[in-house]
Design a protein around this motif. Sequence first.
Motif, PDB file in Angstrom:
ATOM      1  N   SER A 117      15.607  -3.755 -16.863  1.00 15.44           N
ATOM      2  CA  SER A 117      14.475  -4.422 -16.202  1.00 15.44           C
ATOM      3  C   SER A 117      13.191  -3.581 -16.219  1.00 15.44           C
ATOM      4  O   SER A 117      12.094  -4.117 -16.259  1.00 15.44           O
ATOM      5  N   GLU A 118      13.340  -2.245 -16.202  1.00 16.78           N
ATOM      6  CA  GLU A 118      12.104  -1.429 -16.171  1.00 16.78           C
ATOM      7  C   GLU A 118      11.316  -1.525 -17.471  1.00 16.78           C
ATOM      8  O   GLU A 118      10.133  -1.181 -17.522  1.00 16.78           O
ATOM      9  N   LYS A 119      11.984  -2.018 -18.553  1.00 15.58           N
ATOM     10  CA  LYS A 119      11.261  -2.149 -19.825  1.00 15.58           C
ATOM     11  C   LYS A 119      10.609  -3.528 -19.971  1.00 15.58           C
ATOM     12  O   LYS A 119       9.917  -3.787 -20.953  1.00 15.58           O
ATOM     13  N   LEU A 120      10.849  -4.403 -19.017  1.00 16.46           N
ATOM     14  CA  LEU A 120      10.343  -5.778 -19.134  1.00 16.46           C
ATOM     15  C   LEU A 120       8.969  -5.913 -18.478  1.00 16.46           C
ATOM     16  O   LEU A 120       8.655  -5.192 -17.515  1.00 16.46           O
ATOM     17  N   ASP A 121       8.170  -6.861 -18.968  1.00 14.34           N
ATOM     18  CA  ASP A 121       6.911  -7.144 -18.287  1.00 14.34           C
ATOM     19  C   ASP A 121       7.217  -7.856 -16.969  1.00 14.34           C
ATOM     20  O   ASP A 121       8.333  -8.355 -16.768  1.00 14.34           O
ATOM     21  N   LEU A 122       6.205  -7.930 -16.076  1.00 13.65           N
ATOM     22  CA  LEU A 122       6.432  -8.463 -14.723  1.00 13.65           C
ATOM     23  C   LEU A 122       7.009  -9.879 -14.758  1.00 13.65           C
ATOM     24  O   LEU A 122       7.979 -10.187 -14.057  1.00 13.65           O
ATOM     25  N   GLN A 123       6.431 -10.747 -15.598  1.00 14.22           N
ATOM     26  CA  GLN A 123       6.895 -12.141 -15.625  1.00 14.22           C
ATOM     27  C   GLN A 123       8.371 -12.235 -16.043  1.00 14.22           C
ATOM     28  O   GLN A 123       9.174 -12.885 -15.375  1.00 14.22           O
ATOM     29  N   THR A 124       8.715 -11.567 -17.133  1.00 11.95           N
ATOM     30  CA  THR A 124      10.098 -11.652 -17.621  1.00 11.95           C
ATOM     31  C   THR A 124      11.069 -11.072 -16.595  1.00 11.95           C
ATOM     32  O   THR A 124      12.154 -11.620 -16.351  1.00 11.95           O
TER      33      THR A 124
END
Length: 501
Positions: A74-81
């Motif tokens: 999750s830390e590699k994902l953008d806020l929306q995703t």
Amino acid sequence: MGIEEKIGQLQAHQKKLRAYKHAMNLLNYDGSTLMPSGGADYLSDTLETLSGEEYCLRTAPEVRELLLKLTEVSEKLDLQTRREAEELLREQNRLLRVPKEEVMALESAASRATACWQEARKNSDFAAFAPHLEKLIEIKKRYAGYIAPEKPVYDVLMDDYERGMNQKDMDAFFGELKSALTPLIGQVKEAGQPDTPFMEGPFDTARQKALSGMLMDIMGLDRTRCVLGESAHPFTTEFSRFDVRITTRYTEDDLTGNLYSVIHEGGHAMYELSIGDALSYSVLGEGASTAIHESQSRLWENYIGRSREFCHLLLPKLKELFPAQFSGVTAEELYRAVNLARPSLIRTEADELTYPMHILIRYELEKAVFGGDLKAADLPGEWNRSYREYLGVDVPDDARGILQDIHWAGGDFGYFPSYALGTAYAAQIFDALKQDVGVARCCETGDFAPVRQWLTEKIYQYGMIYTPAQLIERTCGKAFDPGFYILYLREKFGRLYGAGL
Ligand code: ZN
């Protein structure tokens, strides 16, 4: 499989979910508007089947695997995703606790109960509706037991509408409202009411329809993406940010019912229509919560629509449409007429001051049904007793009493408190809005673009990306405080009904 590919799968999954939502909302909308009553059972069967399919889609093992893998990174994902994966996983965890048959049974029972309610309300026949209500209460009790057996049933139900809403907080909130408003309501009852013969009508339906169109245009609702229909109980439903339906009801002896329904539902619609492009096929592409949604309808309906300045804007239009009634009327008289505070029977027609008491009554009854031993059959008696106690009015029949609202027929228990909470959110949001935007000037010019832009920038565009608490904090610069609501009501109705209040 790389992250990009997983995100692609997540998007494809959400697009499918949106298609189900589109189809089911359209069917529900049709069921509440145009469908002949004979179609009710077949519609229930269709909705039951589709809700079963949606359940399978949301809980499929490959979807679970995808969501868990995305959560790991999750830390590699953008806020929306990240928020999409979070919301989908939360919903999946919830659904996996509830057997599919129960989900389908609820959908079917709610649809049948809604059809029965429409007839029962017409005939003021609670006895016909009672078995449906009882069944829905039982299903909802089982449902809460599956979701969180360790929690009070009513807390679990309220959490479905406003994340984290619980009896402890709501008891405090309603306690504060009750102690502030009860004396005010008492004093308003003592004070004299202004004479408002011009509100008695008749108001021709075709002309009221013209007024509805004008109101939608004043608000700046995009008519290529929003249409107004008619239904027994005004509501808003969205299929996407490209197609939002609102409804109203027309009665020739009452102008304000339609007037404020259009503004109220228009406020809901504007929120949905203004959600950001990137969220078009996202599960986050809807209002942040029911209370935040209600804050937007109430902001337009009450804080703007029932203001003195808005009455100045409205009056020339009313004189044009209804010259016989409004020719000699002043804006001040109109302002007083649309703000008459008077304990009454019908929640949707209640004034701002007594409205929270209608919600308090429903809150206490729901608490007693799910936390105590109040039975469906005893609800009308308790309802009528509460109306006498809190509002001093006698309920003449169940149509104007317990059968007036559609919510319980749809299995929506725990929904009502979000109305009062949303109206209180709106007071605080409106206070922040006024610091940045000249709302009075918008009323003068009839151009509400600055209000729309501010609300879009602060709230609308984000859909469900932020939680209600985060939205309030970001918009108002501080946490939720019901004091804004109480102060607003005290000042407004104090001035309207004499400084002694
Ligand atoms: Zn609403």
